[in-house]
Design an enzyme around this catalytic site. Structure first.
Site, PDB file in Angstrom:
ATOM      1  N   HIS A 119       0.897   1.068 -13.226  1.00  0.00           N
ATOM      2  CA  HIS A 119       1.713  -0.103 -13.587  1.00  0.00           C
ATOM      3  C   HIS A 119       3.193   0.307 -13.553  1.00  0.00           C
ATOM      4  CE1 HIS A 119       2.609  -3.984 -15.279  1.00  0.00           C
ATOM      5  NE2 HIS A 119       3.458  -3.376 -16.095  1.00  0.00           N
ATOM      6  N   GLU A 136       6.053   6.392  -9.490  1.00  0.00           N
ATOM      7  CA  GLU A 136       4.707   5.997  -9.062  1.00  0.00           C
ATOM      8  C   GLU A 136       4.075   6.963  -8.057  1.00  0.00           C
ATOM      9  OE1 GLU A 136       3.893   1.819  -8.376  1.00  0.00           O
ATOM     10  OE2 GLU A 136       5.902   1.344  -9.027  1.00  0.00           O
ATOM     11  N   ASN A 162      -5.411   2.715 -13.212  1.00  0.00           N
ATOM     12  CA  ASN A 162      -4.427   1.757 -12.691  1.00  0.00           C
ATOM     13  C   ASN A 162      -3.027   2.340 -12.781  1.00  0.00           C
ATOM     14  OD1 ASN A 162      -3.449  -0.903 -11.887  1.00  0.00           O
ATOM     15  ND2 ASN A 162      -2.746  -1.152 -13.998  1.00  0.00           N
ATOM     16  N   LEU A 174      -3.457  -6.434  -7.457  1.00  0.00           N
ATOM     17  CA  LEU A 174      -2.774  -7.365  -8.347  1.00  0.00           C
ATOM     18  C   LEU A 174      -3.682  -8.452  -8.927  1.00  0.00           C
ATOM     19  CD1 LEU A 174       0.645  -7.596  -6.446  1.00  0.00           C
ATOM     20  CD2 LEU A 174      -0.105  -5.961  -8.180  1.00  0.00           C
ATOM     21  N   ASN A 210       1.508   3.050  -2.623  1.00  0.00           N
ATOM     22  CA  ASN A 210       0.808   3.977  -3.534  1.00  0.00           C
ATOM     23  C   ASN A 210      -0.434   4.564  -2.866  1.00  0.00           C
ATOM     24  OD1 ASN A 210       2.019   4.276  -6.334  1.00  0.00           O
ATOM     25  ND2 ASN A 210       2.229   2.077  -5.960  1.00  0.00           N
ATOM     26  N   GLY A 263       0.775  -1.235   0.000  1.00  0.00           N
ATOM     27  CA  GLY A 263       0.000   0.000   0.000  1.00  0.00           C
ATOM     28  C   GLY A 263       0.808   1.288   0.000  1.00  0.00           C
TER      29      GLY A 263
END
Ligand code: GAR
Length: 201
Positions: free
Chosen positions: A112, A183, A110, A93, A17, A15
Site C-alpha cells: 500500500h 515500494e 499487499n 486494486l 511492482n 505492474g
C-alpha cells in the site's frame, strides 16, 4: 519442506511492482520464491504484457464482467492448478471477499502506498492516496507491506519505509518517489522474507 515457494502476483494496472519482483527474481534476490502465475482482474492491464515478456504464465480474469463470485472461483482454480503457496497483491486494486481471504491465512501480502494506518481503507488506492497526502499537507508519507487476513487480525505489518513529501510535489511526482524509494525496494524484500519462512529456509 518446499524448496521454493510458488508465488502468484495479482495486478490491476501498470505492474511496476510486478516488474520489481521479476527483476528481483532474475537478479537472485528471491532465492526462496518463484513467480509462477500473474493474474489481472482488469482487461488490458500492462502488467500482463510485462509478465509475458519475462516468460511468466499470465491470465486476465475480467472481474467486472464476470462478477466477484465467478472471478474468485476462477482465481481459486488457477491458484490451485498452479500449486501456489503465496499470493502477492502488487497494485491489485479490487477488494477480495472475506471468504476468499479466510482460505489463505497468512498467505496474502499487499503493498500500500502510504504509512498505514494513515491514508488507507475504503477509497484510498493508487494516485488517490497521494492526492489525499498532498491535500492534508503532511511532510512524510511512504509505503507499507502487510499481510491480508480476516478481521479482527486484519493484517500484520511486515515492512514500512518513510518518504519525504516536497512542497512542489504533484500526486504523480510523489507517487513516483514513493515507488522508487519505498515500494520497489520493500515488496521484493518482504516477499523473500515470507518465502524463506514458508520454505523453512
Ligand atoms: C502502487 O502504488 C501500489 O502501491 C498501489 O497501486 C499502485 C500500482 O502500481 N496499490 C494500492 O493502492 C493498493 N491499495 P503498479 O501497477 O505500477 O505496481
Amino acid at each position: 519442506m518446499l524448496t521454493r515457494a510458488r508465488i502468484a502476483v495479482l495486478v490491476s494496472g501498470g505492474g511496476t511492482n510486478l516488474e520489481a519482483l521479476l527483476h528481483a527474481q532474475e537478479s537472485g534476490l528471491l532465492p526462496h520464491g518463484e513467480i509462477v502465475l500473474v493474474v489481472s482482474g482488469t482487461e488490458g492491464a500492462y502488467a500482463i504484457t510485462r509478465a509475458k515478456a519475462h516468460g511468466v504464465n499470465a491470465v486476465t480474469l475480467p472481474r467486472k464482467t464476470m462478477g466477484q463470485a465467478a472471478f474468485e472461483d476462477s482465481l481459486t482454480e488457477l491458484l490451485e492448478l498452479s500449486r501456489v503457496d503465496l499470493i502477492v497483491l502488487a497494485g491489485f486494486l479490487s477488494i477480495l471477499s472475506e471468504d476468499f481471504v479466510r482460505r489463505w491465512p497468512d498467505r496474502i501480502v499487499n503493498i500500500h502506498p502510504s504509512l498505514i494506518p494513515s491514508f488507507c481503507g475504503k477509497g484510498f488506492y493508487g494516485l488517490k492516496v497521494h492526492e489525499a497526502v498532498l491535500e492534508r499537507g503532511v511532510c512524510l508519507t511512504g509505503a507499507t507491506v502487510h499481510l491480508v487476513n480476516e478481521i479482527p487480525d486484519g493484517g500484520r505489518i511486515l515492512l514500512q519505509k518513510a518518504v519525504e513529501v516536497r512542497p512542489d510535489d504533484t500526486p504523480e511526482i510523489l507517487q513516483r518517489r514513493v515507488m522508487e524509494q519505498a515500494e520497489w525496494v520493500l515488496l521484493p524484500q518482504a516477499v523473500e522474507q515470507l518465502c524463506k519462512q514458508l520454505t523453512g529456509g
